[in-house]
Design a protein around this motif. Structure first.
Motif, PDB file in Angstrom:
ATOM      1  N   ALA A   7     -93.248 -29.249   0.939  1.00 40.88           N
ATOM      2  CA  ALA A   7     -93.633 -27.866   0.933  1.00 40.88           C
ATOM      3  C   ALA A   7     -93.696 -27.674   2.517  1.00 40.88           C
ATOM      4  N   ASN A   8     -94.186 -28.836   3.276  1.00 38.78           N
ATOM      5  CA  ASN A   8     -94.376 -28.893   4.759  1.00 38.78           C
ATOM      6  C   ASN A   8     -93.595 -27.966   5.448  1.00 38.78           C
ATOM      7  N   SER A   9     -93.852 -27.037   6.297  1.00 39.72           N
ATOM      8  CA  SER A   9     -92.832 -26.306   6.987  1.00 39.72           C
ATOM      9  C   SER A   9     -92.189 -27.341   8.185  1.00 39.72           C
ATOM     10  N   PHE A  49    -102.641 -36.375   4.575  1.00 45.22           N
ATOM     11  CA  PHE A  49    -102.949 -35.104   5.015  1.00 45.22           C
ATOM     12  C   PHE A  49    -104.495 -34.548   4.401  1.00 45.22           C
ATOM     13  N   ASP A  50    -104.655 -34.665   3.339  1.00 42.58           N
ATOM     14  CA  ASP A  50    -105.823 -34.377   2.737  1.00 42.58           C
ATOM     15  C   ASP A  50    -107.221 -34.987   3.413  1.00 42.58           C
ATOM     16  N   LYS A  51    -107.113 -36.434   3.391  1.00 45.16           N
ATOM     17  CA  LYS A  51    -108.287 -36.984   3.848  1.00 45.16           C
ATOM     18  C   LYS A  51    -108.576 -36.854   5.353  1.00 45.16           C
ATOM     19  N   SER A  90     -95.782 -36.894  -2.572  1.00 40.71           N
ATOM     20  CA  SER A  90     -96.670 -36.227  -3.254  1.00 40.71           C
ATOM     21  C   SER A  90     -98.248 -36.506  -2.908  1.00 40.71           C
ATOM     22  N   GLY A  91     -99.068 -36.012  -3.564  1.00 44.00           N
ATOM     23  CA  GLY A  91    -100.633 -36.420  -3.196  1.00 44.00           C
ATOM     24  C   GLY A  91    -100.777 -37.946  -3.846  1.00 44.00           C
ATOM     25  N   GLY A  92     -99.874 -38.477  -4.720  1.00 36.18           N
ATOM     26  CA  GLY A  92    -100.415 -39.937  -5.260  1.00 36.18           C
ATOM     27  C   GLY A  92     -99.256 -40.724  -4.911  1.00 36.18           C
ATOM     28  N   THR A 114     -94.623 -28.219  -5.075  1.00 31.71           N
ATOM     29  CA  THR A 114     -96.029 -28.603  -5.655  1.00 31.71           C
ATOM     30  C   THR A 114     -95.896 -28.727  -7.097  1.00 31.71           C
ATOM     31  N   ASP A 115     -96.838 -29.368  -7.730  1.00 30.53           N
ATOM     32  CA  ASP A 115     -96.759 -29.621  -9.277  1.00 30.53           C
ATOM     33  C   ASP A 115     -96.392 -28.253 -10.075  1.00 30.53           C
ATOM     34  N   ASN A 116     -95.534 -28.435 -10.920  1.00 32.91           N
ATOM     35  CA  ASN A 116     -95.184 -27.075 -11.663  1.00 32.91           C
ATOM     36  C   ASN A 116     -94.195 -27.652 -12.798  1.00 32.91           C
ATOM     37  N   ASN A 143     -91.498 -38.251 -17.076  1.00 32.97           N
ATOM     38  CA  ASN A 143     -92.019 -39.082 -16.067  1.00 32.97           C
ATOM     39  C   ASN A 143     -92.298 -37.800 -14.879  1.00 32.97           C
ATOM     40  N   HIS A 144     -93.516 -37.826 -14.266  1.00 34.50           N
ATOM     41  CA  HIS A 144     -94.025 -36.678 -13.571  1.00 34.50           C
ATOM     42  C   HIS A 144     -93.039 -36.696 -12.189  1.00 34.50           C
ATOM     43  N   ILE A 145     -92.892 -38.363 -11.698  1.00 30.62           N
ATOM     44  CA  ILE A 145     -92.191 -38.451 -10.325  1.00 30.62           C
ATOM     45  C   ILE A 145     -90.770 -37.978 -10.512  1.00 30.62           C
ATOM     46  N   GLY A 170     -91.707 -33.311  -4.009  1.00 24.10           N
ATOM     47  CA  GLY A 170     -93.323 -33.565  -4.005  1.00 24.10           C
ATOM     48  C   GLY A 170     -94.118 -32.563  -3.205  1.00 24.10           C
ATOM     49  N   GLY A 171     -95.230 -32.265  -3.374  1.00 26.03           N
ATOM     50  CA  GLY A 171     -96.008 -31.255  -2.735  1.00 26.03           C
ATOM     51  C   GLY A 171     -96.052 -31.386  -1.267  1.00 26.03           C
ATOM     52  N   VAL A 172     -95.913 -32.274  -0.736  1.00 27.65           N
ATOM     53  CA  VAL A 172     -95.528 -32.480   0.896  1.00 27.65           C
ATOM     54  C   VAL A 172     -94.277 -32.055   1.248  1.00 27.65           C
ATOM     55  N   ILE A 188    -103.201 -27.793   7.063  1.00 27.98           N
ATOM     56  CA  ILE A 188    -102.801 -28.384   8.212  1.00 27.98           C
ATOM     57  C   ILE A 188    -101.604 -27.808   8.616  1.00 27.98           C
ATOM     58  N   ASP A 189    -100.867 -27.651   7.826  1.00 31.05           N
ATOM     59  CA  ASP A 189     -99.356 -26.987   7.792  1.00 31.05           C
ATOM     60  C   ASP A 189     -99.567 -25.482   8.637  1.00 31.05           C
ATOM     61  N   LYS A 190    -100.571 -24.859   8.066  1.00 33.95           N
ATOM     62  CA  LYS A 190    -100.704 -23.465   8.673  1.00 33.95           C
ATOM     63  C   LYS A 190    -101.288 -23.487  10.031  1.00 33.95           C
ATOM     64  N   ALA A 217     -98.592 -39.913   1.493  1.00 34.66           N
ATOM     65  CA  ALA A 217     -98.413 -38.773   2.664  1.00 34.66           C
ATOM     66  C   ALA A 217     -99.523 -37.763   2.499  1.00 34.66           C
ATOM     67  N   GLY A 218     -99.491 -37.055   1.051  1.00 32.41           N
ATOM     68  CA  GLY A 218    -100.178 -36.008   0.717  1.00 32.41           C
ATOM     69  C   GLY A 218    -101.812 -36.592   1.025  1.00 32.41           C
ATOM     70  N   GLU A 219    -102.061 -37.692   0.727  1.00 30.77           N
ATOM     71  CA  GLU A 219    -103.552 -38.417   0.791  1.00 30.77           C
ATOM     72  C   GLU A 219    -103.913 -38.052   2.141  1.00 30.77           C
ATOM     73  N   GLY A 241     -89.645 -35.807 -12.375  1.00 32.40           N
ATOM     74  CA  GLY A 241     -89.768 -34.429 -12.326  1.00 32.40           C
ATOM     75  C   GLY A 241     -89.771 -33.771 -10.763  1.00 32.40           C
ATOM     76  N   HIS A 242     -90.582 -34.321 -10.052  1.00 35.49           N
ATOM     77  CA  HIS A 242     -90.349 -33.942  -8.553  1.00 35.49           C
ATOM     78  C   HIS A 242     -89.189 -34.385  -8.050  1.00 35.49           C
ATOM     79  N   ILE A 243     -88.346 -35.498  -8.068  1.00 34.85           N
ATOM     80  CA  ILE A 243     -87.340 -35.839  -7.672  1.00 34.85           C
ATOM     81  C   ILE A 243     -86.268 -34.870  -8.203  1.00 34.85           C
ATOM     82  N   GLY A 271    -106.097 -30.407   1.905  1.00 30.24           N
ATOM     83  CA  GLY A 271    -105.852 -29.840   3.203  1.00 30.24           C
ATOM     84  C   GLY A 271    -104.365 -29.615   3.434  1.00 30.24           C
ATOM     85  N   GLY A 272    -103.403 -30.385   2.773  1.00 31.73           N
ATOM     86  CA  GLY A 272    -102.055 -30.291   3.261  1.00 31.73           C
ATOM     87  C   GLY A 272    -101.798 -29.007   3.741  1.00 31.73           C
ATOM     88  N   PRO A 273    -101.781 -27.990   2.867  1.00 29.10           N
ATOM     89  CA  PRO A 273    -101.012 -26.744   3.150  1.00 29.10           C
ATOM     90  C   PRO A 273    -101.869 -25.999   4.410  1.00 29.10           C
TER      91      PRO A 273
END
Ligand code: KG4
Ligand code: ZN
Length: 325
Positions: free
Chosen positions: A260-262, A152-154, A122-124, A288-290, A91-93, A256-258, A169-171, A148-150, A95-97, A165-167
């Motif tokens: 990574a947010n500093s 950021f992106d939207k 994450s993004g989903g 982020t996904d790996n 299960n992908h989630i 999850g991807g978010v 926005i972070d920068k 949360a990722g959505e 994995g993130h955990i 857009g997340g990374p």
């Protein structure tokens, strides 16, 4: 991975999404299909492992886009069949955990003790999860709409930032004033989240300001980014604090991807210090996904003898605390 030690972690970035301003499902699965062999060869090469040395093939069964899951699942089945080795579905989630448990050879990484809380962003998905053991998890909070990722992106897209857009926005946030603009925080009960109100609020705000001054976005991009990021971080940390109060669990991980947010990493580290929590941050490359995070789950499934058969099919919706097939 050899045992629980990571030997290599190769990721094929899907630049194709940028071109189309988001993930186009059909393009995503085609791009996956093209990438398998080169990515696997590179991973084996970096690990110094031959194809014939592989003992297990693990793959993501879900959740996600059906097309991408299908090509992954089919490829994994074929690979396992050709090498005559067992298959493990992941299960992908989860994995993130479990990404906080990834370690390389001779690397000392402190792991959380069970039970711990995981803020999965994450993004989903956006969830607060009680992690009782490697494979035993209970979701105690979830988003009712966007992740949360959505958010950021939207919102990033609304100010002309390409996907994801997340990374960016972070920068941009690093040079912006996070208190320059203030956006809506939802009032949702219990430990659940909502991000759709923020999205609408952000959109109307930007539209109104652009009517007054057509240079508004260009002149305020970093302030908009910083203020948006602060709002998302506040929404997440308020609920995480509440979850800690409710459960009494003070060992916390994020994934999850978010994750990574500093800004999120700094803010949670500060709160952890104040509140005496023990915070576990996965390395940014594992947020982020790996593939490494999928391998960690597979390692623990292997220890418990949880193999799967060639009849397995992907699941676009796949909840971590429901053991259905
Ligand atoms: O976990 P992930 O790689 O894929 C999913 O399973 O969804 O997460 C991708 C999400 C995207 O929404 C992306 O914008 C966000 O993670 N993301 C970030 C950062 N890096 C990736 N969001 C905020 N700040 C970052 N540094
Ligand atoms: Zn993911």
């Amino acid at each position: 991975m050899r045992g629980d030690v990571l030997l290599s972690n190769v990721i094929a970035t899907q630049e194709i999404h940028k071109e189309f301003g988001g993930v186009v499902p059909e393009l995503a699965s085609r791009s996956h299909d093209k990438n398998f062999i080169p990515v696997i060869n590179k991973a084996l090469n970096e690990a110094g492992v031959k194809k014939t040395d592989i003992d297990i093939v693990a793959f993501t069964r879900g959740p996600g886009l059906m097309g991408s899951l299908l090509v992954g699942c089919s490829f994994a089945k074929g690979y396992a069949l050709a090498l005559d080795i067992p298959l493990i579905e992941v299960n992908h989630i989860q994995g993130h955990i479990l990404s906080v448990f990834i370690r390389r050879e001779n690397e000392i990484v402190e792991f959380p003790n069970f039970p711990f809380l995981s803020l999965l962003v994450s993004g989903g998905h956006t969830q607060i999860v009680v992690v009782k053991d490697y494979l035993k998890m209970e979701i105690i909070g979830r988003t009712l709409d966007d992740a949360a990722g959505e958010a950021f992106d939207k919102c990033a897209k609304m100010i002309g930032i390409e996907y994801p857009g997340g990374p960016i926005i972070d920068k941009l946030s690093k040079t912006g004033d996070e208190n320059k603009f203030s956006f809506t925080k939802p009032r949702i009960k219990d430990l659940d989240f909502s991000f759709s109100g923020l999205k609408t609020n952000f959109l109307y705000f930007v539209q109104k300001k652009m009517k007054e001054d057509s240079n508004f976005i260009e002149e305020n991009k970093n302030h908009l980014a910083a203020s948006l990021q602060k709002t998302i971080i506040d929404i997440l940390s308020i609920k995480l604090k509440k979850a800690i109060q409710q459960t009494g669990i003070t060992e916390i991980a994020i994934g999850g991807g978010v994750a990574a947010n500093s800004g999120l990493r700094t803010k949670l580290s500060e709160i952890a210090k104040e509140e005496n929590w023990k915070l576990f941050l996965p390395k940014k490359e594992f947020t982020t996904d790996n593939a490494a995070m999928i391998a960690v789950v597979a390692y623990h499934k292997y220890l418990e003898g949880k193999f799967t058969t060639q009849n397995i099919t992907p699941k676009a919706r796949f909840v971590i605390d429901k053991n259905e097939d």
